[in-house]
Design an enzyme around this catalytic site. Structure first.
Site, PDB file in Angstrom:
ATOM      1  N   ASP A  30       0.746  -1.254  -0.079  1.00 53.76           N
ATOM      2  CA  ASP A  30       0.023   0.014   0.063  1.00 53.76           C
ATOM      3  C   ASP A  30       0.757   1.191   0.098  1.00 53.76           C
ATOM      4  O   ASP A  30       2.012   1.379   0.670  1.00 53.76           O
ATOM      5  CB  ASP A  30      -0.862   0.101   1.255  1.00 53.76           C
ATOM      6  CG  ASP A  30      -2.094   1.024   1.148  1.00 53.76           C
ATOM      7  OD1 ASP A  30      -3.030   0.426   0.954  1.00 53.76           O
ATOM      8  OD2 ASP A  30      -1.922   2.153   0.956  1.00 53.76           O
ATOM      9  N   ILE A  31       0.468   2.351  -0.939  1.00 50.75           N
ATOM     10  CA  ILE A  31       1.410   3.351  -0.831  1.00 50.75           C
ATOM     11  C   ILE A  31       1.280   4.067   0.365  1.00 50.75           C
ATOM     12  O   ILE A  31       2.002   5.265   0.462  1.00 50.75           O
ATOM     13  CB  ILE A  31       0.673   4.353  -2.317  1.00 50.75           C
ATOM     14  CG1 ILE A  31       1.859   5.248  -2.784  1.00 50.75           C
ATOM     15  CG2 ILE A  31      -0.439   5.031  -1.797  1.00 50.75           C
ATOM     16  CD1 ILE A  31       1.545   5.687  -4.302  1.00 50.75           C
ATOM     17  N   ASN A  86     -12.864  -3.154   2.544  1.00 51.55           N
ATOM     18  CA  ASN A  86     -13.952  -1.992   2.450  1.00 51.55           C
ATOM     19  C   ASN A  86     -14.885  -2.224   1.473  1.00 51.55           C
ATOM     20  O   ASN A  86     -14.395  -2.427   0.149  1.00 51.55           O
ATOM     21  CB  ASN A  86     -13.203  -0.718   2.336  1.00 51.55           C
ATOM     22  CG  ASN A  86     -12.324  -0.429   3.692  1.00 51.55           C
ATOM     23  OD1 ASN A  86     -12.558  -1.008   4.819  1.00 51.55           O
ATOM     24  ND2 ASN A  86     -11.137   0.326   3.705  1.00 51.55           N
ATOM     25  N   GLY A  92     -15.923   2.907   3.248  1.00 59.06           N
ATOM     26  CA  GLY A  92     -14.653   3.641   3.352  1.00 59.06           C
ATOM     27  C   GLY A  92     -13.953   3.119   1.919  1.00 59.06           C
ATOM     28  O   GLY A  92     -12.701   3.354   1.929  1.00 59.06           O
ATOM     29  N   GLN A  93     -14.642   2.491   1.027  1.00 57.05           N
ATOM     30  CA  GLN A  93     -13.870   2.178   0.022  1.00 57.05           C
ATOM     31  C   GLN A  93     -13.391   3.035  -1.249  1.00 57.05           C
ATOM     32  O   GLN A  93     -14.287   4.215  -1.296  1.00 57.05           O
ATOM     33  CB  GLN A  93     -14.863   1.091  -0.966  1.00 57.05           C
ATOM     34  CG  GLN A  93     -14.055   0.372  -2.026  1.00 57.05           C
ATOM     35  CD  GLN A  93     -14.885  -0.651  -2.813  1.00 57.05           C
ATOM     36  OE1 GLN A  93     -15.896  -0.849  -2.605  1.00 57.05           O
ATOM     37  NE2 GLN A  93     -14.276  -1.129  -3.751  1.00 57.05           N
ATOM     38  N   HIS A  99     -10.300  -5.262  -3.051  1.00 52.64           N
ATOM     39  CA  HIS A  99      -8.924  -5.687  -2.624  1.00 52.64           C
ATOM     40  C   HIS A  99      -8.856  -6.043  -1.098  1.00 52.64           C
ATOM     41  O   HIS A  99     -10.057  -5.522  -0.230  1.00 52.64           O
ATOM     42  CB  HIS A  99      -8.114  -4.252  -2.694  1.00 52.64           C
ATOM     43  CG  HIS A  99      -8.583  -3.006  -2.466  1.00 52.64           C
ATOM     44  ND1 HIS A  99      -9.464  -2.330  -3.159  1.00 52.64           N
ATOM     45  CD2 HIS A  99      -8.379  -2.401  -1.242  1.00 52.64           C
ATOM     46  CE1 HIS A  99     -10.014  -1.469  -2.393  1.00 52.64           C
ATOM     47  NE2 HIS A  99      -9.043  -1.525  -1.087  1.00 52.64           N
ATOM     48  N   HIS A 101      -7.038  -5.593   2.212  1.00 54.79           N
ATOM     49  CA  HIS A 101      -5.869  -5.019   3.124  1.00 54.79           C
ATOM     50  C   HIS A 101      -5.164  -6.295   3.924  1.00 54.79           C
ATOM     51  O   HIS A 101      -5.946  -6.881   4.572  1.00 54.79           O
ATOM     52  CB  HIS A 101      -6.224  -4.035   4.017  1.00 54.79           C
ATOM     53  CG  HIS A 101      -6.902  -2.776   3.125  1.00 54.79           C
ATOM     54  ND1 HIS A 101      -5.866  -1.625   2.984  1.00 54.79           N
ATOM     55  CD2 HIS A 101      -7.949  -2.552   2.759  1.00 54.79           C
ATOM     56  CE1 HIS A 101      -6.832  -0.640   2.256  1.00 54.79           C
ATOM     57  NE2 HIS A 101      -8.044  -1.202   1.959  1.00 54.79           N
TER      58      HIS A 101
HETATM   59  P1  AMP Z   1      -9.920   1.546   0.146  1.00 58.84           P
HETATM   60  O1  AMP Z   1      -9.941   2.776   1.062  1.00 58.84           O
HETATM   61  O2  AMP Z   1     -10.032   0.109   0.906  1.00 58.84           O
HETATM   62  O3  AMP Z   1     -10.574   1.450  -1.198  1.00 58.84           O
HETATM   63  O4  AMP Z   1      -8.382   1.248   0.053  1.00 58.84           O
HETATM   64  C1  AMP Z   1      -7.662   1.965  -1.201  1.00 58.84           C
HETATM   65  C2  AMP Z   1      -5.983   1.772  -0.811  1.00 58.84           C
HETATM   66  O5  AMP Z   1      -5.214   2.083  -1.925  1.00 58.84           O
HETATM   67  C3  AMP Z   1      -5.626   2.880   0.176  1.00 58.84           C
HETATM   68  O6  AMP Z   1      -4.924   2.417   1.358  1.00 58.84           O
HETATM   69  C4  AMP Z   1      -4.693   3.599  -0.485  1.00 58.84           C
HETATM   70  O7  AMP Z   1      -3.400   4.093   0.397  1.00 58.84           O
HETATM   71  C5  AMP Z   1      -4.099   2.394  -1.704  1.00 58.84           C
HETATM   72  N1  AMP Z   1      -3.636   2.931  -2.899  1.00 58.84           N
HETATM   73  C6  AMP Z   1      -4.077   4.036  -3.658  1.00 58.84           C
HETATM   74  N2  AMP Z   1      -3.345   4.133  -4.680  1.00 58.84           N
HETATM   75  C7  AMP Z   1      -2.141   3.345  -4.897  1.00 58.84           C
HETATM   76  C8  AMP Z   1      -1.035   2.925  -5.522  1.00 58.84           C
HETATM   77  N3  AMP Z   1      -0.921   3.414  -6.600  1.00 58.84           N
HETATM   78  N4  AMP Z   1      -0.248   2.037  -4.968  1.00 58.84           N
HETATM   79  C9  AMP Z   1      -0.572   1.158  -3.688  1.00 58.84           C
HETATM   80  N5  AMP Z   1      -1.538   1.729  -2.984  1.00 58.84           N
HETATM   81  C10 AMP Z   1      -2.435   2.754  -3.508  1.00 58.84           C
END
Ligand code: AMP
Ligand code: ZN
Length: 111
Positions: A30-31, A86, A92-93, A99, A101
């Site tokens: 995760d970024i 999420n 919170g998605q 995906h 986490h």
């Molecule tokens: P969600 O809120 O469950 O949809 O989580 C989306 C997740 O994607 C968040 O934790 C972000 O930090 C992560 N994210 C968004 N863009 C990227 C990316 N380019 N590479 C890795 N993680 C990302």
């Protein structure tokens, strides 16, 4: 879904810190990590979220669930980890490609 961020990562069109890949799924860091190890495990197939799952996805989802603990162990998370999915805006998605986490690396009791 050509404009989906995670589809682009799955296809290798956007760089990501990939730690695992097979025919069903890909796992990358995760970024914006919320734990010492914070991975996102996604199916290559574009499925928006749990609401979007169909019966024909059952085998795929079972295989991915079986893969999560393998990835966790590979990351040194032999004593526990957390998975979070999420679903929808109120869940919170932020990225609408299913995906998991995968969080760990230290006790998560306080998170
Ligand atoms: P969600 O809120 O469950 O949809 O989580 C989306 C997740 O994607 C968040 O934790 C972000 O930090 C992560 N994210 C968004 N863009 C990227 C990316 N380019 N590479 C890795 N993680 C990302
Ligand atoms: Zn997608």
């Amino acid at each position: 879904m050509s404009d989906c961020l995670f589809c682009k990562i799955s296809r290798g069109e956007i760089p990501a810190d990939v730690v695992y890949k097979d025919d069903d799924c890909i796992a990358f860091r995760d970024i914006s990590p919320k734990a010492p190890v914070h991975l996102l495990v996604i199916p290559h197939k574009h499925i928006e979220n749990l609401y979007d799952l169909r019966k024909e996805d059952a085998d795929l989802m079972a295989r991915i669930l079986l893969t999560l603990p393998k990835i966790a162990r590979q990351q040194g998370l032999g004593s526990g980890f957390r998975t979070v999915t999420n679903t929808g805006h109120d869940g919170g998605q932020e990225v609408f490609h299913l995906h998991f986490h995968l969080l760990g690396g230290g006790s998560l009791h306080s998170l």
